[in-house]
Structures are given as structure tokens and as C-alpha cells.
Design a protein around this motif. Structure first.
Motif, PDB file in Angstrom:
ATOM      1  N   ALA A  55       0.815  -1.216   0.000  1.00 22.79           N
ATOM      2  CA  ALA A  55       0.000   0.000   0.000  1.00 22.79           C
ATOM      3  C   ALA A  55       0.849   1.267   0.000  1.00 22.79           C
ATOM      4  CB  ALA A  55      -0.937  -0.010   1.204  1.00 22.79           C
ATOM      5  N   GLY A  56       2.008   1.207   0.622  1.00 20.63           N
ATOM      6  CA  GLY A  56       2.857   2.379   0.701  1.00 20.63           C
ATOM      7  C   GLY A  56       3.368   2.866  -0.639  1.00 20.63           C
ATOM      8  N   LEU A  57       3.364   1.999  -1.644  1.00 22.59           N
ATOM      9  CA  LEU A  57       3.864   2.399  -2.956  1.00 22.59           C
ATOM     10  C   LEU A  57       2.858   3.256  -3.721  1.00 22.59           C
ATOM     11  CD1 LEU A  57       5.585  -0.908  -4.137  1.00 22.59           C
ATOM     12  CD2 LEU A  57       6.676   1.181  -3.307  1.00 22.59           C
ATOM     13  N   ARG A  58       1.572   3.024  -3.485  1.00 26.16           N
ATOM     14  CA  ARG A  58       0.514   3.780  -4.155  1.00 26.16           C
ATOM     15  C   ARG A  58       0.647   3.730  -5.680  1.00 26.16           C
ATOM     16  NH1 ARG A  58      -2.239   6.469  -0.300  1.00 26.16           N
ATOM     17  NH2 ARG A  58      -1.140   6.898   1.668  1.00 26.16           N
ATOM     18  N   TRP A  59       0.984   2.554  -6.196  1.00 25.60           N
ATOM     19  CA  TRP A  59       1.150   2.369  -7.632  1.00 25.60           C
ATOM     20  C   TRP A  59      -0.147   1.870  -8.259  1.00 25.60           C
ATOM     21  CZ3 TRP A  59       6.257  -0.941  -7.842  1.00 25.60           C
ATOM     22  CH2 TRP A  59       7.358  -0.115  -7.582  1.00 25.60           C
ATOM     23  N   ASP A  60      -0.482   2.385  -9.423  1.00 32.11           N
ATOM     24  CA  ASP A  60      -1.495   1.723 -10.241  1.00 32.11           C
ATOM     25  C   ASP A  60      -0.789   0.639 -11.051  1.00 32.11           C
ATOM     26  OD1 ASP A  60      -0.146   3.061 -12.291  1.00 32.11           O
ATOM     27  OD2 ASP A  60      -1.746   4.517 -12.634  1.00 32.11           O
ATOM     28  N   GLU A  61      -1.545  -0.137 -11.847  1.00 32.28           N
ATOM     29  CA  GLU A  61      -0.937  -1.270 -12.556  1.00 32.28           C
ATOM     30  C   GLU A  61       0.102  -0.809 -13.567  1.00 32.28           C
ATOM     31  OE1 GLU A  61      -4.128  -3.567 -14.185  1.00 32.28           O
ATOM     32  OE2 GLU A  61      -4.394  -4.740 -12.340  1.00 32.28           O
ATOM     33  N   LEU A  62      -0.162   0.289 -14.267  1.00 32.59           N
ATOM     34  CA  LEU A  62       0.795   0.765 -15.261  1.00 32.59           C
ATOM     35  C   LEU A  62       2.113   1.151 -14.593  1.00 32.59           C
ATOM     36  CD1 LEU A  62       1.597   1.582 -18.116  1.00 32.59           C
ATOM     37  CD2 LEU A  62       0.490   3.804 -17.715  1.00 32.59           C
ATOM     38  N   THR A  63       2.035   1.859 -13.487  1.00 33.35           N
ATOM     39  CA  THR A  63       3.251   2.249 -12.768  1.00 33.35           C
ATOM     40  C   THR A  63       3.991   1.017 -12.263  1.00 33.35           C
ATOM     41  OG1 THR A  63       2.218   4.330 -12.092  1.00 33.35           O
ATOM     42  CG2 THR A  63       4.163   3.611 -10.856  1.00 33.35           C
ATOM     43  N   LEU A  64       3.250   0.063 -11.718  1.00 32.21           N
ATOM     44  CA  LEU A  64       3.860  -1.193 -11.258  1.00 32.21           C
ATOM     45  C   LEU A  64       4.652  -1.850 -12.382  1.00 32.21           C
ATOM     46  CD1 LEU A  64       4.075  -3.749  -9.374  1.00 32.21           C
ATOM     47  CD2 LEU A  64       1.941  -4.489 -10.434  1.00 32.21           C
ATOM     48  N   ILE A  65       4.053  -1.948 -13.560  1.00 26.37           N
ATOM     49  CA  ILE A  65       4.700  -2.628 -14.689  1.00 26.37           C
ATOM     50  C   ILE A  65       5.919  -1.843 -15.159  1.00 26.37           C
ATOM     51  CG2 ILE A  65       4.379  -3.325 -17.100  1.00 26.37           C
ATOM     52  CD1 ILE A  65       1.385  -3.860 -16.277  1.00 26.37           C
ATOM     53  N   ARG A  66       5.788  -0.546 -15.253  1.00 23.59           N
ATOM     54  CA  ARG A  66       6.917   0.273 -15.707  1.00 23.59           C
ATOM     55  C   ARG A  66       8.080   0.215 -14.716  1.00 23.59           C
ATOM     56  NH1 ARG A  66       6.060   5.816 -16.224  1.00 23.59           N
ATOM     57  NH2 ARG A  66       7.702   5.902 -17.796  1.00 23.59           N
ATOM     58  N   LYS A  67       7.762   0.261 -13.434  1.00 21.82           N
ATOM     59  CA  LYS A  67       8.806   0.273 -12.418  1.00 21.82           C
ATOM     60  C   LYS A  67       9.503  -1.088 -12.310  1.00 21.82           C
ATOM     61  CE  LYS A  67       8.198   4.405 -10.260  1.00 21.82           C
ATOM     62  NZ  LYS A  67       9.249   5.369  -9.821  1.00 21.82           N
ATOM     63  N   THR A  68       8.732  -2.157 -12.290  1.00 22.95           N
ATOM     64  CA  THR A  68       9.326  -3.472 -12.037  1.00 22.95           C
ATOM     65  C   THR A  68       9.994  -4.078 -13.264  1.00 22.95           C
ATOM     66  OG1 THR A  68       7.188  -4.552 -12.393  1.00 22.95           O
ATOM     67  CG2 THR A  68       7.770  -4.001 -10.135  1.00 22.95           C
ATOM     68  N   THR A  69       9.768  -3.501 -14.448  1.00 16.36           N
ATOM     69  CA  THR A  69      10.463  -3.972 -15.644  1.00 16.36           C
ATOM     70  C   THR A  69      11.568  -3.010 -16.092  1.00 16.36           C
ATOM     71  OG1 THR A  69       8.866  -2.920 -17.154  1.00 16.36           O
ATOM     72  CG2 THR A  69       8.413  -5.193 -16.472  1.00 16.36           C
ATOM     73  N   ALA A  86      10.545  -0.456   0.066  1.00 10.67           N
ATOM     74  CA  ALA A  86       9.224  -1.068   0.200  1.00 10.67           C
ATOM     75  C   ALA A  86       9.148  -2.389  -0.558  1.00 10.67           C
ATOM     76  CB  ALA A  86       8.150  -0.101  -0.308  1.00 10.67           C
ATOM     77  N   ILE A  87       9.756  -2.434  -1.727  1.00 13.37           N
ATOM     78  CA  ILE A  87       9.768  -3.653  -2.531  1.00 13.37           C
ATOM     79  C   ILE A  87      10.563  -4.755  -1.828  1.00 13.37           C
ATOM     80  CG2 ILE A  87      10.661  -4.660  -4.670  1.00 13.37           C
ATOM     81  CD1 ILE A  87       9.927  -1.951  -5.998  1.00 13.37           C
ATOM     82  N   ALA A  88      11.717  -4.389  -1.270  1.00 11.88           N
ATOM     83  CA  ALA A  88      12.542  -5.368  -0.556  1.00 11.88           C
ATOM     84  C   ALA A  88      11.788  -5.935   0.643  1.00 11.88           C
ATOM     85  CB  ALA A  88      13.842  -4.727  -0.112  1.00 11.88           C
ATOM     86  N   ALA A  89      11.084  -5.072   1.354  1.00  9.27           N
ATOM     87  CA  ALA A  89      10.353  -5.515   2.540  1.00  9.27           C
ATOM     88  C   ALA A  89       9.189  -6.427   2.174  1.00  9.27           C
ATOM     89  CB  ALA A  89       9.840  -4.300   3.311  1.00  9.27           C
TER      90      ALA A  89
END
Length: 232
Positions: free
Chosen positions: A193-207, A219-222
Motif C-alpha cells: 500500500a505504501g507504494l501507491r502504484w497503479d498497474e501501469l506504474t507497477l509494470i513500468r517500475k518493475t520492468t 518497500a519492494i525489498a520488505a
């Protein structure tokens, strides 16, 4: 969550996402002009034309895979397909060279037509296969057909983001494909929840299509996100 679906429902959901994303990309390609195709992308050394050729090859793989004998059992899932061990320097070099070679064989006017033909041929073959069908990938892994089709959605959707960036257009990722890709990237877990990402942001960030801030990395590491490996 996708993981809670039965085999038939999952196959149907993944087919719908594959169809939606391929249809969207085909419509975009039909609007391009020659100058668009020569633009560089963030997948060097590919141009827009070469990246499109790579996508077309990727969406067309399943028809031949289904024509081959089925392995006895699956060995990896969609997440395992993107394991880092597969993306060696030689595999990356072969993949890049293949995309450039394929691009030489298709003119601008045929790009949309060829992509449309490739994905529709794949969809027909998938529809005719049993839900427990196993296929063998170019890496030699045995996978459930539905799991491999999930990887094709990643290829079309994520490289669609690369094409949009190269063309100076807003991302056109479809909601259907976005849901499948996000579920794969997170292993079906809720985004912290702390990331406050929508799906597009999630995909862009994690790829790697958008940079992570230091708080986001923490937050991702935790949360223990399951990272996938991409050869760009």
C-alpha cells in the motif's frame, strides 16, 4: 486473483488479454509512417521496426510449438520462464540479431498485417488445444500452454510500452493485459500500500521502464516482490 481460477477460466482470461493487447498494437501499427519505423527505442540497438518484428515473432511461436509433440509434464511456470539464467549474453545477442533480420523481410505496409496474422494463428491454435496441453519453449523448458501464453502477453504489453515511448505516444496498454502482467510480476500478491502504484506504474517500475526511488526500493525489498528477468 488469477491463481484462484480453474484451468478453463484461466485459459479464457489469458486468451482475452492476449487478443486485446495484440489488437490494440495492430491498430497502432496501421497508423505509422516510414519515419516512425526508423526511430530508436530503449531496447538498443533495435529501431521501432526491429522491435515490432521481434514482437511479431514472439506472438507467432505457439503455433509451431503446438504442432510439435507435447512434453510429458510442465517444468516451469511463466515466472520461471523469465529466470535470469536464460538471458545469457549469447541468448540476448541471438534475440537481437533475430529481430533485426526479421525486420528486413517485412515492409511498413505489411507490419500490421503480419502481426495480425501471427497472433490470430496463435489464438486459433490455442483455442483448439486442451487446457492441460504442455509445450516446449525455445529454451528447452516444458510449460503449460496457458503459462506460456502469459509470457506472450508480457512480451506484447511491455514492449508496447517501449514502442509508445519511442513514438512519443501515451502508453496504450489494455486493462486486460495490464491485469495479467501485474499479477505475474507480483506473484499474485497485493502491491504494498505504501507504494501507491497503479498497474501501469507497477509494470513500468518493475520492468525497468521507470526508475525506482530509494523509498520504493525499500518497500519492494520488505514486501519480497518476485522479480522477473527481461532481456529488454
Amino acid at each position: 486473483m488469477i491463481g484462484n481460477l480453474d484451468a478453463r477460466s484461466l485459459r479464457d482470461l489469458v486468451r482475452v488479454a492476449f487478443s486485446a493487447e495484440c489488437t490494440q498494437l495492430t491498430e497502432i501499427l496501421a497508423e505509422l509512417v516510414d519515419a516512425d519505423l526508423d526511430r530508436p527505442t530503449d531496447c538498443p540497438p533495435w529501431t521501432v521496426r526491429e522491435l515490432i518484428a521481434h514482437i511479431r515473432t514472439g506472438v507467432g511461436r505457439l503455433a509451431d510449438m503446438l504442432a510439435a509433440p507435447a512434453p510429458p509434464r510442465p517444468e516451469v511456470d511463466a515466472a520461471g520462464y523469465f529466470g535470469r539464467a536464460k538471458f545469457t549474453a549469447q541468448v540476448d545477442a541471438d534475440r537481437i540479431a533475430g529481430g533485426r533480420q526479421d525486420a528486413l523481410q517485412v515492409g511498413r505496409a505489411a507490419l500490421a498485417t503480419e502481426l495480425d496474422r501471427a497472433w490470430r494463428t496463435t489464438d486459433v491454435a490455442v483455442a483448439a488445444a486442451p487446457t492441460d496441453r504442455v509445450v516446449r519453449t525455445r529454451h528447452g523448458d516444458a510449460m503449460l500452454l496457458t503459462e506460456f501464453l502469459r509470457t506472450r502477453i508480457v512480451e506484447v504489453g511491455v514492449h508496447g510500452l517501449d514502442l509508445a515511448a519511442a513514438l512519443g505516444r501515451p502508453p496504450w496498454l489494455t486493462p486486460q493485459a495490464s491485469a495479467v502482467i501485474a499479477d505475474l510480476l507480483t506473484g499474485g500478491k497485493p502491491t504494498p500500500a505504501g507504494l501507491r502504484w497503479d498497474e501501469l506504474t507497477l509494470i513500468r517500475k518493475t520492468t525497468g521502464r521507470a526508475a525506482l526511488t530509494a523509498p520504493e526500493q525499500a518497500a519492494i525489498a520488505a514486501a519480497g516482490f518476485r522479480w522477473l528477468a527481461f532481456g529488454r
